[in-house]
Design an enzyme around this catalytic site. Structure first.
Site, PDB file in Angstrom:
ATOM      1  N   VAL A 279       0.870  -1.181  -0.063  1.00 30.16           N
ATOM      2  CA  VAL A 279      -0.040  -0.035  -0.134  1.00 30.16           C
ATOM      3  C   VAL A 279       0.939   1.266  -0.092  1.00 30.16           C
ATOM      4  O   VAL A 279       0.482   2.376  -0.842  1.00 30.16           O
ATOM      5  CB  VAL A 279      -0.793  -0.228   1.176  1.00 30.16           C
ATOM      6  CG1 VAL A 279      -1.765   1.260   1.355  1.00 30.16           C
ATOM      7  CG2 VAL A 279      -2.060  -1.195   1.088  1.00 30.16           C
ATOM      8  N   ALA A 280       2.073   1.205   0.725  1.00 34.88           N
ATOM      9  CA  ALA A 280       2.819   2.322   0.939  1.00 34.88           C
ATOM     10  C   ALA A 280       3.584   2.585  -0.562  1.00 34.88           C
ATOM     11  O   ALA A 280       3.807   3.815  -0.841  1.00 34.88           O
ATOM     12  CB  ALA A 280       3.803   2.203   1.933  1.00 34.88           C
ATOM     13  N   ILE A 282       2.380   1.809  -3.534  1.00 34.64           N
ATOM     14  CA  ILE A 282       1.640   2.478  -4.624  1.00 34.64           C
ATOM     15  C   ILE A 282       0.676   3.541  -4.255  1.00 34.64           C
ATOM     16  O   ILE A 282      -0.022   3.551  -3.360  1.00 34.64           O
ATOM     17  CB  ILE A 282       0.565   1.333  -4.875  1.00 34.64           C
ATOM     18  CG1 ILE A 282       1.731   0.021  -5.318  1.00 34.64           C
ATOM     19  CG2 ILE A 282      -0.208   1.613  -6.201  1.00 34.64           C
ATOM     20  CD1 ILE A 282       0.693  -1.126  -5.566  1.00 34.64           C
ATOM     21  N   GLU A 284      -2.251   5.176  -4.316  1.00 36.43           N
ATOM     22  CA  GLU A 284      -3.517   4.502  -4.491  1.00 36.43           C
ATOM     23  C   GLU A 284      -4.319   5.693  -5.451  1.00 36.43           C
ATOM     24  O   GLU A 284      -5.152   5.368  -6.230  1.00 36.43           O
ATOM     25  CB  GLU A 284      -4.264   4.192  -3.533  1.00 36.43           C
ATOM     26  CG  GLU A 284      -3.934   2.833  -2.930  1.00 36.43           C
ATOM     27  CD  GLU A 284      -2.729   2.910  -1.882  1.00 36.43           C
ATOM     28  OE1 GLU A 284      -2.483   4.199  -1.631  1.00 36.43           O
ATOM     29  OE2 GLU A 284      -2.254   2.160  -1.408  1.00 36.43           O
ATOM     30  N   ASP A 326      -3.854  23.485 -41.757  1.00 31.31           N
ATOM     31  CA  ASP A 326      -4.528  23.676 -43.076  1.00 31.31           C
ATOM     32  C   ASP A 326      -4.268  25.347 -43.334  1.00 31.31           C
ATOM     33  O   ASP A 326      -4.388  25.967 -42.280  1.00 31.31           O
ATOM     34  CB  ASP A 326      -5.825  23.302 -43.069  1.00 31.31           C
ATOM     35  CG  ASP A 326      -6.720  23.731 -44.280  1.00 31.31           C
ATOM     36  OD1 ASP A 326      -6.242  23.145 -45.421  1.00 31.31           O
ATOM     37  OD2 ASP A 326      -7.873  24.015 -44.190  1.00 31.31           O
ATOM     38  N   ASP A 613     -10.337  22.387 -40.782  1.00 29.19           N
ATOM     39  CA  ASP A 613     -11.486  22.586 -40.444  1.00 29.19           C
ATOM     40  C   ASP A 613     -12.374  21.617 -41.591  1.00 29.19           C
ATOM     41  O   ASP A 613     -13.650  21.664 -41.475  1.00 29.19           O
ATOM     42  CB  ASP A 613     -11.986  24.064 -40.615  1.00 29.19           C
ATOM     43  CG  ASP A 613     -11.479  24.665 -42.102  1.00 29.19           C
ATOM     44  OD1 ASP A 613     -10.801  23.740 -43.016  1.00 29.19           O
ATOM     45  OD2 ASP A 613     -11.461  25.852 -42.278  1.00 29.19           O
ATOM     46  N   ASP A 617      -9.565  17.509 -44.010  1.00 31.60           N
ATOM     47  CA  ASP A 617      -8.511  17.223 -42.845  1.00 31.60           C
ATOM     48  C   ASP A 617      -8.899  16.068 -41.891  1.00 31.60           C
ATOM     49  O   ASP A 617      -7.815  15.770 -41.102  1.00 31.60           O
ATOM     50  CB  ASP A 617      -8.584  18.624 -42.290  1.00 31.60           C
ATOM     51  CG  ASP A 617      -8.134  19.769 -42.883  1.00 31.60           C
ATOM     52  OD1 ASP A 617      -7.262  19.715 -43.667  1.00 31.60           O
ATOM     53  OD2 ASP A 617      -8.613  20.850 -42.800  1.00 31.60           O
ATOM     54  N   ASN A 707      -2.355   8.232   2.245  1.00 32.36           N
ATOM     55  CA  ASN A 707      -2.447   8.307   0.518  1.00 32.36           C
ATOM     56  C   ASN A 707      -3.395   8.850  -0.128  1.00 32.36           C
ATOM     57  O   ASN A 707      -3.565   9.366  -1.007  1.00 32.36           O
ATOM     58  CB  ASN A 707      -1.960   6.839   0.174  1.00 32.36           C
ATOM     59  CG  ASN A 707      -0.394   6.533   0.419  1.00 32.36           C
ATOM     60  OD1 ASN A 707      -0.004   7.222   0.881  1.00 32.36           O
ATOM     61  ND2 ASN A 707      -0.375   5.096   0.018  1.00 32.36           N
ATOM     62  N   ASP A 711      -2.316  13.155   1.471  1.00 29.78           N
ATOM     63  CA  ASP A 711      -1.606  13.400   0.111  1.00 29.78           C
ATOM     64  C   ASP A 711      -2.446  13.961  -0.911  1.00 29.78           C
ATOM     65  O   ASP A 711      -2.079  14.658  -1.652  1.00 29.78           O
ATOM     66  CB  ASP A 711      -1.031  12.258  -0.469  1.00 29.78           C
ATOM     67  CG  ASP A 711       0.135  11.753   0.647  1.00 29.78           C
ATOM     68  OD1 ASP A 711       0.411  12.531   1.659  1.00 29.78           O
ATOM     69  OD2 ASP A 711       0.650  10.707   0.652  1.00 29.78           O
TER      70      ASP A 711
END
Length: 888
Positions: A279-280, A282, A284, A326, A613, A617, A707, A711
């Site tokens: 967990v630490a 990654i 999340e 164009d 346009d 294109d 997390n 954070d």
């Protein structure tokens, strides 16, 4: 090729009599054989398949794995939080992607609903979807072409093909012409009419030679249907990061079990610890935070007239180093404008401003003839008719010689309409003492039927010297990419027959016109070049015209930097790709050429943007790394195939959007590096405690809280950080550049180590306060709770304070401005309030196994929390000193 075959050959091949057309039965048989005349698209993705596609990501796989494990160990709250993050990310992606694939639908809507055809010897109006090969179709002004036609009759027929060819002037059609070159461009095939183009003048008839997906526009639809979606640079970086973090998490788990076996620890306890470390490792909230930052960036960009349809396109635009644009309507104003007028020995430049002008003498006669010899109208700033003729009426308005006033005084009596063979148009208008013929057209044809010239108000014989003078001025204007029209007149006492009008005329002079560049584009191109971006012009217009505009805008320096579509076909593909960087202008190109050009630039590792346009294109918009469509003049097809739409059709907005895109990427990078620093701090804390056989300072629920909550707020605030003013003074970021380039990885490591060490120090301080140390055999529960509370709060506080220094890699927080990002200040304050709430509200404190801290403890927490911030600011001082030395 139908344009190279005679009418009789086509009638025989398609088995149709042009006088009677197909029979109803034969039309029905062909309808069953060839199918309905409508464009087809690939099946739409279901909502479920769109949702599944959002989950195909390494980081998502790791998160889902963590959720399964947390359910297995009965940590249901953790599992719910993780699954909510995954679901939020998927929903945001689905909402954006579901709006993206509408190009072919727009193509279908462009087909005209009703068409005039000759069947059973009668003219009938039918649904255009029922048109079949062999049908005889009748065209008149204002009617869309229902299928690709080989014209069999044409009377002054002009067809607006700008959406298909890029030319701003309607194409003159001539059913009598034949083209033997099989590589004849679409824009030059004067005996053809193409599906979804618009007849603007005259009338004609044609036999249907292709319907539905076999038409030129159908070929474009096929290209759009091909599955060519590629990952954007941001998606590639995040995918790469997700894989790295996934492998790190697996490696950590394996390492812990090896350590547990060596240290003979309780395996189930170590399993729980492994989960906490995974967990630490990654972040999340990373996927959701990046999606939120991009979504907020999209909102910001909409305020500068850029609508982004796909979230990752925001970042992609910031890394663009080639803009293929164009010409018509994008770099130019998409309206013909008279810029020069010439009477003998007097050349006048018409200023581009809309101010009123005055004319007298020969110039007044010149403008008067041009206005009266025109079928266009212009009222309230809107013109109708051929763009060339509208330009002449606008010229009269500028010189206060309006068509309404002149037409009232000089009523039109007769006319000799424009003919593509004569290349002239004449009108007969009343004068006070009789009538006057006004004629305009090709100057060389006018000189052949003129005998005198108007010089200073007097008619003088048209000598060879005078003819040479007019031809020389015509050549000079043509070399400047101007379209030149000559003007002549003749006074008469009687009403003349049309064929008698164009004899013994008096030449007045010339006018030169052009589709002018947008006023603001030149400065935007200069800014783009300074930012390391190369602008490329791709157009269906003629080479000389395109190069002249490109020179004026600063895109090209010489005609040697240009190629035509025919020249591209002569060059082998590998040679073309190797020399692509030598060219800046591509003229008379087809949709296939545009795709080839984009691919050639991409083969050198460039990030290519295509702006446009028209229908023509759309394929290149889709093949480019990011397609940018015009919102006002852009067709629905172009908008559907694009990644971004400019609501003001302004090239300058592209440059502003690139600046915004660069800042958004930098902000995402700040958020990612910040999150990784924080997570590294957590890994350092837990892994160190395990390796040294210390108690684990943090619980899995505490790590998840930090997390996903503590954070995430600063990370989002970093994601909306005000842009760096110097961002457009740097070259575009390399698409191969890692998130960790230019010292970002080192900053993440230093920050993570500092946060981890300080968290361990806070844990040790908590134990020491009660007379214990890290290797104590038996530590009471209340001491552990206090020590974990200290490490938990220090970890959160140090991360919150560290976010301030992440705003710029080299500028100090004082140079950037502490309060210049109030969102970040607010996020830090809210973060501290949430942390205070967790440790002081009883039921939350019990859930997270923490308790309240004293004022003294909070003072220690703040001292610890400021250390990573201070260290990073000191490192920046040395970085700035190093940068100054390099500049010297």
């Amino acid at each position: 090729m139908w344009f190279s075959k005679t009418k009789d050959d086509i009638f025989n091949e398609l088995k149709v009599d042009p006088l009677t057309g197909l029979s109803s039965q034969e039309a029905q048989n062909r309808l069953e054989k060839f199918g309905m005349n409508k464009l087809k698209g690939k099946p739409k993705k279901s909502l479920f398949s769109l949702l599944l596609s959002q989950l195909k990501d390494m980081l998502i796989y790791v998160l889902l794995g963590a959720a399964v494990i947390t359910i297995f160990i009965n940590e249901y709250v953790d599992a719910i939080i993780i699954l909510m993050v995954v679901l939020l990310n998927a929903v945001i992606g689905v909402v954006q992607e579901s709006k993206a694939e509408k190009a072919v639908e727009a193509l279908q809507q462009m087909t005209t609903p009703r068409s005039l055809v000759r069947r059973d010897g009668e003219v009938k109006e039918i649904n255009s979807e029922e048109v079949v090969p062999g049908d005889i179709v009748i065209l008149d002004a204002g009617r869309y072409v229902p299928a690709d036609l080989r014209l069999i009759e044409s009377a002054n027929l002009q067809i607006e093909e700008s959406a298909l060819t890029g030319e701003s002037v309607p194409a003159d059609k001539n059913s009598l012409k034949l083209f033997n070159d099989p590589k004849t461009p679409i824009g030059d095939a004067a005996n053809m009419a193409f599906m979804s183009t618009l007849a603007t003048y005259g009338r004609g008839e044609g036999v249907v030679v292709a319907t539905a997906m076999d038409t030129e526009i159908g070929k474009i639809a096929k290209i759009l249907d091909e599955d060519t979606d590629e990952m954007t640079p941001l998606q590639k970086r995040l995918d790469e990061l997700g894989r790295i973090l996934g492998f790190i998490a697996i490696g950590i788990c394996v390492l812990i079990f090896i350590v547990a076996l060596i240290q003979k620890r309780d395996l189930f306890e170590m399993f729980l610890t492994a989960i906490s470390l995974a967990v630490a490792a990654i972040p999340e909230g990373l996927a959701a935070i990046v999606a939120i930052v991009l979504a907020l960036g999209v909102t910001r960009m909409s305020k500068i007239n850029a609508i982004v349809k796909k979230l990752p396109a925001v970042e992609t635009l910031g890394s663009v180093n080639i803009i293929c644009s164009d010409k018509t309507g994008t770099l130019t104003q998409n309206r013909m404008t008279v810029v020069k007028q010439y009477t003998y020995h007097k050349l006048t430049n018409i200023p581009s401003a809309d101010s009123l002008l005055s004319a007298d003498g020969d110039e007044a006669d010149l403008i008067k003839s041009l206005v009266l010899c025109s079928d266009a109208t212009y009222e309230n700033g809107q013109g109708t008719g051929d763009p060339t003729e509208v330009a002449l009426i606008v010229l009269g308005e500028r010189f206060q010689l309006t068509k309404a006033a002149l037409g009232a005084r000089h009523k039109r009596i007769s006319e000799f309409p424009f003919d593509s063979d004569r290349k002239l148009m004449s009108t007969l208008n009343e004068e006070a003492a009789g009538y006057r013929v006004h004629t305009k057209g090709a100057i060389d044809n006018l000189l052949k039927i003129s005998t005198t010239a108007l010089v200073n108000g007097q008619k003088v014989p048209l000598t060879e010297e005078l003819k040479a003078d007019y031809l020389k001025k015509t050549e000079e204007m043509s070399d400047a990419a101007l379209r030149v029209l000559g003007v002549a007149f003749k006074d008469t006492d009687t009403v003349l027959a049309p064929d008698a009008m164009e004899k013994d005329l008096t030449i007045i002079g010339l006018v030169g016109m052009i589709d002018p560049p947008r006023l603001e584009v030149k400065a935007s191109i200069m800014e783009a070049k300074l930012a390391g971006i190369t602008p490329i012009m791709i157009t269906g217009d003629h080479k000389n015209t395109a190069v002249a505009i490109a020179k004026e805008l600063g895109i090209a320096d010489s005609i040697e930097q240009s190629l035509t579509g025919a020249e591209i076909d002569e060059i082998p593909e590998d040679v073309f790709s190797s020399k692509i960087n030598e060219y800046r202008v591509f003229a008379r190109v087809s949709p296939e050429h545009k795709v080839k050009i984009v691919r050639a630039f991409k083969s050198h590792g460039n990030i290519v943007s295509m702006t446009g346009d028209g229908v023509n294109d759309a394929p290149s918009l889709k093949y480019a790394d990011i397609g940018v469509a015009m919102g006002i003049t852009g067709t629905d097809v172009a908008k559907g195939a694009s990644d971004m739409i400019l609501t003001d059709d302004n090239f300058t907005t592209i440059v502003n959007a690139i600046e915004e895109g660069r800042n958004i990427y930098n902000n995402i990078k700040k958020a990612v590096i910040f999150l990784l620093s924080c997570n590294l701090g957590e890994v350092v804390t837990i892994l160190t405690s395990i390796l040294f056989f210390w108690p684990v300072p943090l619980l899995p629920t505490q790590i998840l809280w930090i997390n996903l909550i503590t954070d995430s707020l600063p990370a989002i605030a970093l994601g909306v950080d005000p842009g760096d003013k110097d961002v457009m003074k740097k070259n575009p970021r390399s698409p191969k550049e890692s998130f960790f380039a230019k010292g970002a990885g080192l900053r993440a490591i230093i920050g993570g180590l500092l946060i981890g060490i300080l968290t361990l120090a806070a844990f040790y301080f908590g134990l020491a306060e009660h007379g214990y140390h890290l290797n104590s055999a038996q530590i009471p529960e209340e001491v552990m709770t206090y020590s974990r509370t200290m490490s938990f709060v220090v970890l959160a506080a140090s991360q919150l304070m560290y976010s301030l220094t992440m705003r710029n890699p080299s500028k100090s927080i004082f140079q950037v401005g502490i309060f210049s990002n109030l969102y970040l200040v607010g996020a830090i304050i809210v973060g501290f309030i949430l942390q205070l709430g967790v440790i002081s509200i009883p039921f939350l404190a019990n859930a997270f196994k923490v308790h309240n801290l004293s004022l003294r403890d909070w003072g220690i927490v703040l001292v610890f929390a400021l250390i990573p911030l201070a260290v990073n600011e000191i490192i920046k001082i040395f970085m700035r000193m190093a940068e100054k030395k390099e500049d010297q």
